[in-house]
Design a protein around this motif. Structure first.
Motif, PDB file in Angstrom:
ATOM      1  N   ASP A 203       7.916 -13.847   3.229  1.00  0.00           N
ATOM      2  CA  ASP A 203       7.138 -12.815   2.544  1.00  0.00           C
ATOM      3  C   ASP A 203       6.288 -12.024   3.526  1.00  0.00           C
ATOM      4  O   ASP A 203       6.042 -10.832   3.325  1.00  0.00           O
ATOM      5  N   TYR A 204       5.841 -12.678   4.566  1.00  0.00           N
ATOM      6  CA  TYR A 204       5.036 -12.011   5.586  1.00  0.00           C
ATOM      7  C   TYR A 204       5.817 -10.837   6.198  1.00  0.00           C
ATOM      8  O   TYR A 204       5.251  -9.760   6.415  1.00  0.00           O
TER       9      TYR A 204
ATOM     10  N   ILE B 152      -2.078  -5.399   0.218  1.00  0.00           N
ATOM     11  CA  ILE B 152      -2.015  -4.827   1.559  1.00  0.00           C
ATOM     12  C   ILE B 152      -3.425  -4.455   2.005  1.00  0.00           C
ATOM     13  O   ILE B 152      -3.807  -4.686   3.141  1.00  0.00           O
TER      14      ILE B 152
ATOM     15  N   PHE C 279       0.736  -7.452  -3.513  1.00  0.00           N
ATOM     16  CA  PHE C 279       0.799  -7.994  -2.157  1.00  0.00           C
ATOM     17  C   PHE C 279      -0.543  -7.899  -1.439  1.00  0.00           C
ATOM     18  O   PHE C 279      -0.732  -8.475  -0.389  1.00  0.00           O
TER      19      PHE C 279
ATOM     20  N   LEU D 166       2.117   1.027  -3.459  1.00  0.00           N
ATOM     21  CA  LEU D 166       1.789   0.200  -2.289  1.00  0.00           C
ATOM     22  C   LEU D 166       0.298  -0.087  -2.189  1.00  0.00           C
ATOM     23  O   LEU D 166      -0.102  -1.185  -1.797  1.00  0.00           O
TER      24      LEU D 166
ATOM     25  N   ILE E  69       5.858  -7.924   3.754  1.00  0.00           N
ATOM     26  CA  ILE E  69       4.551  -7.272   3.714  1.00  0.00           C
ATOM     27  C   ILE E  69       4.340  -6.406   4.951  1.00  0.00           C
ATOM     28  O   ILE E  69       3.802  -5.304   4.872  1.00  0.00           O
ATOM     29  N   GLN E  70       4.788  -6.869   6.112  1.00  0.00           N
ATOM     30  CA  GLN E  70       4.664  -6.067   7.335  1.00  0.00           C
ATOM     31  C   GLN E  70       5.492  -4.790   7.243  1.00  0.00           C
ATOM     32  O   GLN E  70       5.052  -3.728   7.688  1.00  0.00           O
TER      33      GLN E  70
ATOM     34  N   LEU F  77       6.253  -3.225   4.418  1.00  0.00           N
ATOM     35  CA  LEU F  77       5.541  -2.375   3.466  1.00  0.00           C
ATOM     36  C   LEU F  77       4.314  -1.733   4.094  1.00  0.00           C
ATOM     37  O   LEU F  77       4.003  -0.569   3.820  1.00  0.00           O
ATOM     38  N   LYS F  78       3.613  -2.463   4.954  1.00  0.00           N
ATOM     39  CA  LYS F  78       2.464  -1.892   5.661  1.00  0.00           C
ATOM     40  C   LYS F  78       2.894  -0.770   6.588  1.00  0.00           C
ATOM     41  O   LYS F  78       2.203   0.249   6.694  1.00  0.00           O
TER      42      LYS F  78
ATOM     43  N   LYS G  89      -7.240  -5.305   0.893  1.00  0.00           N
ATOM     44  CA  LYS G  89      -8.062  -6.166   0.042  1.00  0.00           C
ATOM     45  C   LYS G  89      -9.398  -5.518  -0.294  1.00  0.00           C
ATOM     46  O   LYS G  89     -10.013  -5.844  -1.289  1.00  0.00           O
TER      47      LYS G  89
ATOM     48  N   SER H  93      -0.508  -2.676  -5.126  1.00  0.00           N
ATOM     49  CA  SER H  93       0.469  -3.741  -5.366  1.00  0.00           C
ATOM     50  C   SER H  93      -0.191  -5.122  -5.321  1.00  0.00           C
ATOM     51  O   SER H  93      -1.286  -5.293  -4.807  1.00  0.00           O
TER      52      SER H  93
END
Length: 125
Positions: free
Chosen positions: A22-23, A93, A91, A86, A26-27, A29-30, A95, A89
């Protein structure tokens, strides 16, 4: 066959075989969100300091439609929804709520700067 199609197939293949967790997702998507934010900031830059010489400039209804680093002028309207997805989301991204609010303000302003009907519709949806 066009080069862009081969590049896309190669990129999909590389991403498919190198995502392990998952990491990694997420990277990716970032990275995509970062590119979208750069495109948004390029619209703000042009609104403040004038058009960038190597971007396309067009007009609509007497207003200047600025291009972005993302490509064609019309592409921005279609990615507005992706940026919202995004940013908000699950996830997480971002916080920090303040960063989310600032990005949303930039996104709303960019939608108006782009003078794209699709960008404004995506804001409503």
């Amino acid at each position: 066959m066009k080069t862009k199609y081969l590049l896309m197939l190669l990129l999909c293949h590389v991403i498919y075989w190198h995502i392990r967790s998952d990491y990694d997702v997420i990277q990716i998507l970032k990275t995509i969100l970062f590119c979208y934010i750069i495109g948004t900031l390029s619209l703000h830059y042009q609104a403040l300091f004038g058009p960038i010489s190597w971007f396309p400039v067009a007009g609509r209804g007497g207003l200047v439609r600025y291009g972005s680093i993302l490509g064609s002028i019309t592409i921005f309207g279609s990615i507005v929804g992706y940026i919202y997805i995004l940013i908000f989301s699950k996830f997480l991204i971002f916080k920090n709520q303040l960063i989310k609010i600032i990005l949303c303000i930039f996104l709303i302003a960019s939608s108006f700067i782009s003078v794209q009907k699709s960008a404004l519709y995506m804001l409503v949806i």
